[in-house]
Enzyme design. Sequence first.
Site, PDB file in Angstrom:
ATOM      1  N   GLU A 152      37.482  29.069  38.468  1.00  0.00           N
ATOM      2  CA  GLU A 152      38.906  28.925  39.541  1.00  0.00           C
ATOM      3  C   GLU A 152      39.457  27.717  39.410  1.00  0.00           C
ATOM      4  OE1 GLU A 152      37.273  29.648  43.598  1.00  0.00           O
ATOM      5  OE2 GLU A 152      35.495  31.020  42.901  1.00  0.00           O
ATOM      6  N   GLN A 212      23.008  36.753  46.424  1.00  0.00           N
ATOM      7  CA  GLN A 212      24.229  37.136  47.312  1.00  0.00           C
ATOM      8  C   GLN A 212      24.248  38.616  47.385  1.00  0.00           C
ATOM      9  OE1 GLN A 212      27.684  36.138  44.670  1.00  0.00           O
ATOM     10  NE2 GLN A 212      29.231  37.388  46.020  1.00  0.00           N
ATOM     11  N   GLU A 262      31.729  30.969  38.615  1.00  0.00           N
ATOM     12  CA  GLU A 262      33.361  31.363  38.778  1.00  0.00           C
ATOM     13  C   GLU A 262      34.331  30.363  38.317  1.00  0.00           C
ATOM     14  OE1 GLU A 262      33.539  33.297  42.783  1.00  0.00           O
ATOM     15  OE2 GLU A 262      32.178  35.024  41.913  1.00  0.00           O
ATOM     16  N   HIS A 270      39.542  40.534  38.650  1.00  0.00           N
ATOM     17  CA  HIS A 270      38.273  40.186  39.047  1.00  0.00           C
ATOM     18  C   HIS A 270      37.621  41.153  40.125  1.00  0.00           C
ATOM     19  CE1 HIS A 270      34.745  37.930  40.232  1.00  0.00           C
ATOM     20  NE2 HIS A 270      35.441  37.886  41.728  1.00  0.00           N
ATOM     21  N   ARG A 320      23.803  35.657  41.890  1.00  0.00           N
ATOM     22  CA  ARG A 320      24.259  36.955  42.196  1.00  0.00           C
ATOM     23  C   ARG A 320      23.154  37.832  42.998  1.00  0.00           C
ATOM     24  NH1 ARG A 320      29.639  36.220  42.003  1.00  0.00           N
ATOM     25  NH2 ARG A 320      30.154  35.404  40.145  1.00  0.00           N
ATOM     26  N   ASP A 376      32.580  27.618  41.092  1.00  0.00           N
ATOM     27  CA  ASP A 376      31.895  28.405  42.302  1.00  0.00           C
ATOM     28  C   ASP A 376      30.524  28.946  41.923  1.00  0.00           C
ATOM     29  OD1 ASP A 376      31.171  29.312  45.006  1.00  0.00           O
ATOM     30  OD2 ASP A 376      32.380  31.032  44.551  1.00  0.00           O
ATOM     31  N   GLU A 391      30.920  39.745  34.873  1.00  0.00           N
ATOM     32  CA  GLU A 391      32.095  40.462  34.583  1.00  0.00           C
ATOM     33  C   GLU A 391      31.895  40.644  32.652  1.00  0.00           C
ATOM     34  OE1 GLU A 391      35.066  38.429  37.077  1.00  0.00           O
ATOM     35  OE2 GLU A 391      36.130  39.858  36.387  1.00  0.00           O
ATOM     36  N   LYS A 449      25.964  31.182  47.368  1.00  0.00           N
ATOM     37  CA  LYS A 449      26.995  30.408  46.931  1.00  0.00           C
ATOM     38  C   LYS A 449      26.713  28.831  47.494  1.00  0.00           C
ATOM     39  CE  LYS A 449      30.150  33.880  45.977  1.00  0.00           C
ATOM     40  NZ  LYS A 449      30.923  33.537  44.833  1.00  0.00           N
TER      41      LYS A 449
END
Lengths: 389, 389
Positions: free
Chosen positions: A179, A218, A177, A113, A215, A211, A337, A231
């Site tokens: 996790e 951020q 995200e 990542h 983007r 999470d 990604e 976030k």
Amino acid sequence: MTVPDIPPGSLFGVDNLPYGIFSAGGGTPRAGVRVGEHVLDLSAVLDDPVFAAGSLNPFMAQGYDRWVAARAQIQDLITGDVPAEALHAVDDVTLHLPIEVADYVDFYASEHHASNVGRLFRPDAEPLLPNWKHLPVAYHGRAGTVYVSGRDIVRPSGQRKGENGPVFGPSQRLDIEAELGFIVGTGTPANTPISPDDFAQHVFGAVILNDWSARDIQAWEYVPLGPNLGKSFATSISPWVVPILALENARVPLPGQTTPKPLPYLRETDPWGLNIDLTVTWNGQPVAHPPYREMYWSPAQMLAHLTINGASARTGDLYGSGTISGPNQDQRGSFLELSWGGKTPITINGKPKTFLDDNDEITITASAPAANGSRLSFGDVSGRILPAR
Amino acid sequence: MTVPDIPPGSLFGVDNLPYGIFSAGGGTPRAGVRVGEHVLDLSAVLDDPVFAAGSLNPFMAQGYDRWVAARAQIQDLITGDVPAEALHAVDDVTLHLPIEVADYVDFYASEHHASNVGRLFRPDAEPLLPNWKHLPVAYHGRAGTVYVSGRDIVRPSGQRKGENGPVFGPSQRLDIEAELGFIVGTGTPANTPISPDDFAQHVFGAVILNDWSARDIQAWEYVPLGPNLGKSFATSISPWVVPILALENARVPLPGQTTPKPLPYLRETDPWGLNIDLTVTWNGQPVAHPPYREMYWSPAQMLAHLTINGASARTGDLYGSGTISGPNQDQRGSFLELSWGGKTPITINGKPKTFLDDNDEITITASAPAANGSRLSFGDVSGRILPAR
């Protein structure tokens, strides 16, 4: 009295037994354990007021020996008879946030990542920053906006870069995200760091964590103090806390850490990761299978790092692993990604997509090897995107 | 019955009345208000169980109208008779952390501070990053390590840059950041941003805050997710929470914000800052006088920013202003700036110093104009450095 029915091959068998907080039939929230397709009301079968609390914190605070004893007691109970009224069909209960979150920290522990993000944001430089293989990079997130699975997520608004200065509006690059989250059961006072070898004495269990990340917000805000509003609007966790005691059979060696070797405070006698398979489903279509076994930094190293400077840890502290991504394209745990920065759309139900649209629904599931050749499930963390207000 | 004695010119007169949590004579911690050189036990004179709690949170959660009424009631009480046993000499009480901290966020709201740091770390570039004048930059800190004034601070250990990779050891660049902290009394649910004009309805009071910072740990860890262990070991706050209601006469216009104009969600009908004077004392010697009136972003704008993305706010949320620095050399609120990155030592009691040595003691005080031509004090936040463990 009745013996709880556990369907053959259930991922919620006697070797899983995750804890949660549930309510049923207008009752108050209390602690339960999932057994097959039922929830066993612990406040009804175990004589301890901690199970009548609205979070697992009082039980977690009792410490490791108590966690071992309670698990054995529950395993014993469910192979014998329990009062029928202590069992609720899982479809009949409401699941609540299982813990009262003290501090929430999110790591960045996947080399795949971090490398992907580095290639996307700094295409002409080394993908990993110089500190990355020396310490598990992390930031503190907002504890007050950790929500239980199933909560709708309102698209956040905020500032993003425009051609002539920043513009304000709903995020156009809303992402996930995938996790794991680790929950501290018993903390440590100030100036008493937790060694990686003492992990099991302190960490009670694990959950799946999403999470949610805007983007565009951020990217504009994050220098030099890190992510904040991109976030802080929401983090979702699964309602079932899988005990660390249930994950003994999921332990695997860490994939790396030879060059460089970690500094002594991050070294484990027997370094271990976790062989947990996640699946990300977007509007019903599986789009990624992030493998937790590929993570560079271990759960024990992350906690050791958090406390090495003298910081205390508390019951209810939650720390996320950071996005889980593997080496293959279909193992990436974020749409940033998967769509390579929005440039290569993913086809979802025949439609090309990059980031989240309104009314999209995300579900992340996870499973792992358990004792006696069985497997266990973490359940799922899901959420639907509502339009910006 | 007695009338509390308030010495002439006291900075803790009827127009200040800061709240705190104290204990005396083996009693449990409870709410008190400082009057002159005494603490008035609110649990003894006001008929409400919130004042017997170990933190101000239950009282704060009652909301703005209650804060106004309680203040009037206390002002009335202390100009008449109160039971002698409800008054304790301030030297006879122990002061505790006044609030249960929910989320802790630290801003970076001083243009002089951000510019100084920019010049030190990026000497060949524009001192301010492109986002700085568009949004109040901030990060979440560790709520569990916010301590009350007077606590000794153990020098943190951690990784810092070495010639051949990172080395581990006690911080060699331990610093302070002189700040104000603002305490949310009543929060806001998710997806209900707080407008800057509604600040006074939500923010209960202010304290002095010292954001202890290990610059060497911070410099190595902070890319790309911001400060973590360089800050998370300790943040100290003063024990007395000065009500926002007491700061009406300290309001002053903001110094800037014309180029660029803030985006609409950050605009106030009547933009205001606070004319609060701080003094930083190092081993008994005053070394800096940071002026809060020089801050670029206002307390109301910081709260508006924190909630604009849909994040909720809670009773007990604490947000720091970031280091307060003015335009002059002796107005800088950190040793990083006062010693210009460690290059120009400051002479303390005849000894050249840059960062904190073991056994050094720091005290930060603050005062402001109050009603009726008087002044008020925030008391102080102090701490002594103990050697690394």
